[in-house]
Design an enzyme around this catalytic site. Structure first.
Site, short mmCIF file in Angstrom:
data_model
loop_
_atom_site.label_atom_id
_atom_site.label_comp_id
_atom_site.label_asym_id
_atom_site.label_seq_id
_atom_site.Cartn_x
_atom_site.Cartn_y
_atom_site.Cartn_z
N LYS A 1 25.57 113.52 104.07
CA LYS A 1 24.03 113.50 103.74
C LYS A 1 23.63 112.01 103.51
O LYS A 1 22.33 111.71 103.47
CB LYS A 1 23.66 114.34 102.82
CG LYS A 1 23.33 115.75 103.32
CD LYS A 1 22.96 116.68 102.00
CE LYS A 1 22.76 118.20 102.30
NZ LYS A 1 23.99 118.79 102.33
N SER B 1 28.81 117.80 102.65
CA SER B 1 27.73 117.03 102.16
C SER B 1 27.61 115.35 102.14
O SER B 1 26.56 115.08 102.03
CB SER B 1 27.02 117.74 101.00
OG SER B 1 26.11 118.91 101.76
N SER C 1 21.74 119.08 97.29
CA SER C 1 22.39 118.82 98.22
C SER C 1 21.60 120.04 99.27
O SER C 1 22.18 120.84 100.12
CB SER C 1 23.85 119.24 98.28
OG SER C 1 24.50 118.62 99.44
#
Length: 435
Positions: free
Chosen positions: A113, A110, A168
Site C-alpha cells: 500500500k 499490505s 490498512s
C-alpha cells in the site's frame, strides 16, 4: 488515553548538515486488532533465497545471506533476527548499512500500500468527495482488513487515505482505485511507478497487497517505496497518524433527521501506536505494516534519533512470537542508530529514473509549492519525488533547515558543514494524533 488525545506536531528537521533531535515521550501501549489482508495463500514462498538476485543498488545486495561490513568499532548485528529478508538504510543519503536477502522476491502483504499511496496520492485533492457505489467495493478479497466503508455514503479523499494508512483498509483502497479508473488501471499505474522508482523486484497484481499469484516485492523495493512516499507531505502526515475519527453510517436521529456519527480508528503499526508487548519506538514516524498467510508479517518503518533518519524493512520473521516483526524491526533500528557513521555501506537506495532529469533550481525539499493541507500531496512534479539540486556555489542548495520545530527556524552557521545529501525528508512528523 490522555497521551493519545493530544496532537504531537513536532517536525523533524532534515537539512544538508544537521537534523534537529527531538525528544519523544512514549505513551502507554495500546492494543489493536491484528490486521489481515487475506485468509489463505495463493502459493507458498520458497524456503531459501535464489543464489543470484537483482544487483540494483550494488552487487552485494544481490547475494543471499547477510551483508554487512562489521569492521572494528562497528557494533555486532542482533543475533535474534529471524526474518527471511531485511534491510537497514539511511533515509537521507540512501546508504544501505546492512541487509539480509535484500532482493529476495516475496509476497509483500499490505506494505504494498506504500506504492499504492505513492502512486495515487498526487491524483486527488484531499477535500474531494466521493459517493461509494456497489461497484466500487467489488472484488475485495475474503477476510480483507477493512476500515468500515458503507455503500451509498460519501467520503472525502482525506477520509479514504486515513482508512488506507491507519486500518490498512482494502475497502478504502478499492474505492480510491475506482476513482482512478478501476483496479486494472491502478495496477498498471503502480507497476509503471515501480519501474520509474527502479523497484524491479516488484510485480503488482492486487493494489491492496492481498495475496495474489505472481504478486511479489522485496525488502529493497519496499524501502524505495517508503523513501519516495516520504517526500510527500500528505504521505508523511497519514503514515504518522496514531488515531483519527472516521465517518460512520448515516442513521435516523431524533425527529427523523439523518445523523452521521463518526468512530475512532487507530493505526495498526505497533511501533507507532504501541501494544501490550511492544512499546512505542522513540522517534518513530511511520510507515506501513502488513500481514497475510502467504507473506507472513511485513513492515517498513522510518525513525529519527541523534541526527539520523533510518529506514528499516523486515519481511516474514520465522519466529512465531507475537508482534515479532515489530520486535525485530526495533532491534535493527537500535543497531542502525549505533552503527550509523561507523559502518561502511554495502549498497545504496537508487533514485528514480526521473531524479537524474531534475533541473537546477528545483525545490530541494521535494514539496509542492503549496502547504499541502488542501492539495494533492504531490512532491515536485507529478508523483515523482525530486532530488536535491546543486546550488551555484556547488553546495547542496539546502543551506537552511527544511522544517520548523516548536516555531523556531534553524539556520546553519556558515557553509563549511554543507554536504550533498540526496533525497532530503522535509519536516517529517512523528506520532500525529488527529482530532
Amino acid at each position: 488515553m490522555p497521551a493519545q488525545n493530544k496532537t504531537t506536531r513536532r517536525s523533524l528537521l532534515v537539512t544538508s548538515a544537521v537534523l534537529s533531535s527531538l525528544a519523544l515521550a512514549a505513551p502507554a501501549a495500546v492494543a489493536a486488532p491484528k490486521p489481515s489482508d487475506s485468509p489463505s495463500a495463493s502459493a507458498s514462498p520458497s524456503a531459501t533465497p535464489p543464489a543470484s538476485m537483482s544487483s540494483v543498488g550494488g552487487a552485494r545486495l544481490g547475494r543471499p545471506g547477510t551483508q554487512a561490513n562489521l569492521a572494528g568499532g562497528v557494533p555486532a548485528l542482533p543475533k535474534d533476527v529471524s526474518a527471511r529478508s531485511w534491510i537497514v538504510a539511511d533515509a537521507e543519503s540512501g546508504e544501505v548499512l546492512a541487509a539480509h536477502n535484500a532482493h529476495w522476491r516475496l509476497a509483500p502483504a499490505s506494505t504494498l500500500k506504500m506504492l499504492f499511496a505513492d502512486t495515487l496520492l498526487p491524483k486527488f485533492p484531499r477535500d474531494a468527495k466521493h459517493k461509494v457505489v456497489p461497484a466500487d467495493m467489488a472484488g475485495i478479497g475474503a477476510g480483507s482488513s477493512m476500515v468500515g466503508i458503507k455503500e451509498e455514503e460519501t467520503y472525502s479523499v482525506h477520509d479514504l487515505w486515513l482508512g488506507v494508512f491507519l486500518r490498512s483498509g482494502n475497502d478504502a483502497v478499492h474505492v480510491l482505485s475506482a476513482m482512478n479508473g478501476g483496479v486494472e488501471n491502478t495496477v498498471k499505474d503502480m507497476n509503471e511507478h515501480a519501474e520509474e522508482l527502479q523497484a524491479l523486484d516488484t510485480h503488482v497484481v492486487s493494489p491492496d497487497g492481498y495475496d495474489a499469484e505472481g504478486q511479489v516485492s522485496s525488502a529493497y523495493d519496499l524501502t524505495l517505496f517508503a523513501r519516495s512516499g516520504l517526500q510527500k507531505k500528505d504521505f508523511r502526515e497519514y503514515c504518522s497518524t496514531v488515531s483519527a475519527k472516521f465517518p460512520g453510517q448515516t442513521k435516523k436521529g431524533k425527529k427523523g433527521k439523518p445523523v452521521r456519527e463518526s468512530f475512532e480508528i487507530q493505526n495498526t503499526n505497533r511501533l507507532l501506536a504501541g501494544d501490550s508487548d511492544v512499546p512505542v519506538y522513540q522517534g518513530i514516524a511511520g510507515v506501513k505494516n502488513g500481514n497475510t498467510t502467504n507473506a507472513g508479517a511485513t513492515f517498513t518503518g522510518v525513525a529519527e534519533r541523534g541526527g539520523k533518519v533510518l529506514l528499516v524493512t523486515v519481511m516474514n520473521p520465522e519466529k512465531p512470537e507475537h508482534n515479532e516483526v515489530y520486535k525485530e524491526t526495533a532491534r535493527l533500528f537500535d543497531w542502525g542508530f549505533k552503527a550509523a557513521g561507523k559502518v561502511q555501506p554495502v549498497g545504496e537506495l537508487v533514485p528514480p529514473k526521473g531524479a537524474e532529469e531534475a533541473k537546477p533550481g528545483a525545490n530541494p525539499s521535494g514539496e509542492a509549492g503549496g502547504s499541502g493541507d488542501g492539495g494533492s500531496g504531490t512532491a515536485g512534479t507529478g508523483s515523482k519525488p525530486v532530488a536535491s539540486a546543486p546550488a551555484a556555489d556547488g553546495s547542496s542548495g539546502i543551506g537552511t533547515a527544511l522544517g520548523i520545530a516548536g516555531g523556531v527556524l534553524v539556520l546553519l552557521a556558515g557553509g563549511a558543514f554543507l554536504v550533498n545529501r540526496r533525497w532530503p525528508l522535509p519536516d517529517l512528523v512523528r506520532r500525529r494524533t488527529r482530532p
